[in-house]
Design an enzyme around this catalytic site. Structure first.
Site, PDB file in Angstrom:
ATOM      1  CG  HIS A 141      -6.269  -0.458  -0.652  1.00 46.53           C
ATOM      2  ND1 HIS A 141      -5.414   0.047  -1.605  1.00 46.53           N
ATOM      3  CD2 HIS A 141      -5.620  -0.347   0.541  1.00 46.53           C
ATOM      4  CE1 HIS A 141      -4.291   0.434  -1.013  1.00 46.53           C
ATOM      5  NE2 HIS A 141      -4.393   0.218   0.277  1.00 46.53           N
ATOM      6  CB  SER A 194      -0.958  -0.035   1.194  1.00 51.34           C
ATOM      7  OG  SER A 194      -1.900   1.007   1.133  1.00 51.34           O
TER       8      SER A 194
END
Length: 291
Positions: free
Chosen positions: A180, A74
């Site tokens: 996400h 991430s």
């Protein structure tokens, strides 16, 4: 957070001064003194975590250590881009500050993320597919450890289905939104505008990206992938497997705590894994690697 680095390494202290001026925020105070609630805010936590990683990377570089391959989980993809020499540290911090603020501002109030433990990926995917887009898989962290992201109503409806499918445990994550996932579409648009202004060079080391667990080195592709990761899943399991296919035999997590170290061990049992989170662990790890 970072106290030993700031007190023991002039380079880290100098980077902090430059970072605070660039970001116009009291990064050092937040990391050293908090308050914890303020440090944990998405717009503050992301640059703080990245700074920690970048300070360690600077020290590793000064000691002659350089990775052959890189990847990040991430937000950690920005640290990987610095290690790949595609981003300057201050530019990476500016990008992550903009990213964190965009995510925080765009997060719907009634949304979140849940870690699903003990189910295979396809079982979680099937459950999410039946949610009519309310919930999606956000992180493929390791075999039997998947994170889902979505609306509060969707998560509430999905949880009993996951338990009925055999999930050993469901853990609500302490985050402020459905990261996400498609619910971050506005954040992606806002971040894209800021990201476009930051210089990105061709990568000098191969980096495996979360979006598709493949290597990309072209700056145009990198720009697209880093925006897309806000609304798409983190394919960490697949990324580590790809690194292994590319010949990686030793994995080093750089940054606070040891979360990724544990995940890599689950993905590749028996892999050689180290973590560097402070001066002591850096010394131990580099001695082990270099002998």
């Amino acid at each position: 957070m970072t106290r030993d680095l700031l007190e023991g390494d002039p380079g880290s202290a100098d980077l902090l001064g430059q970072a605070e001026a660039r970001l116009e925020m009291p990064l050092g105070r937040l990391m050293l003194d908090g308050p914890e609630s303020e440090l944990q805010a998405t717009s503050n936590a992301q640059p703080a975590i990245l700074f920690h990683s970048l300070a360690l990377l600077g020290l590793m570089t000064a000691r002659g250590f350089g990775p052959a391959l890189v990847a990040g989980h991430s937000m950690g993809e920005f640290a990987a881009l610095v290690a790949a020499e595609a981003l300057d540290p201050l530019d990476a911090l500016a990008a992550v500050r903009a990213r964190g603020k965009a995510m925080s501002d765009a997060a719907p109030t009634k949304s979140g993320m849940i870690a699903v433990l003990g189910l295979p990926d396809n079982a979680v995917e099937q459950a999410c597919a039946a949610s009519n887009g309310e919930v999606v898989v956000a992180n493929y962290n390791a075999p039997g450890q998947v994170v889902v992201s979505g609306s509060e109503a969707g998560l509430k409806a999905l949880s009993p289905k996951l338990e009925a499918a055999g999930a050993k445990r469901l853990v609500r994550l302490p985050v402020s939104g459905a990261f996400h996932s498609p619910l971050m579409a506005h954040a992606a648009q806002v971040f894209a505008a800021a990201w476009e202004k930051i210089p990105v060079r061709a990568l000098l080391r191969a980096q495996v990206f979360n979006a598709d667990a493949e290597v990309h080195q072209d700056p145009i592709e990198v720009r697209r992938l880093m925006v897309g990761q806000l609304t798409g899943p983190v394919r960490w399991t697949q990324s580590i497997q790809r690194l292994q296919q590319l010949g990686a035999d030793t994995y080093i997590e750089v940054g606070p705590r040891r979360t990724l170290t544990g995940l890599v061990k689950k993905i590749l049992p028996g892999a050689v894994v180290h973590n560097i989170e402070d001066l002591a662990s850096m010394s131990t790890t580099l001695k082990t690697i270099h002998g």
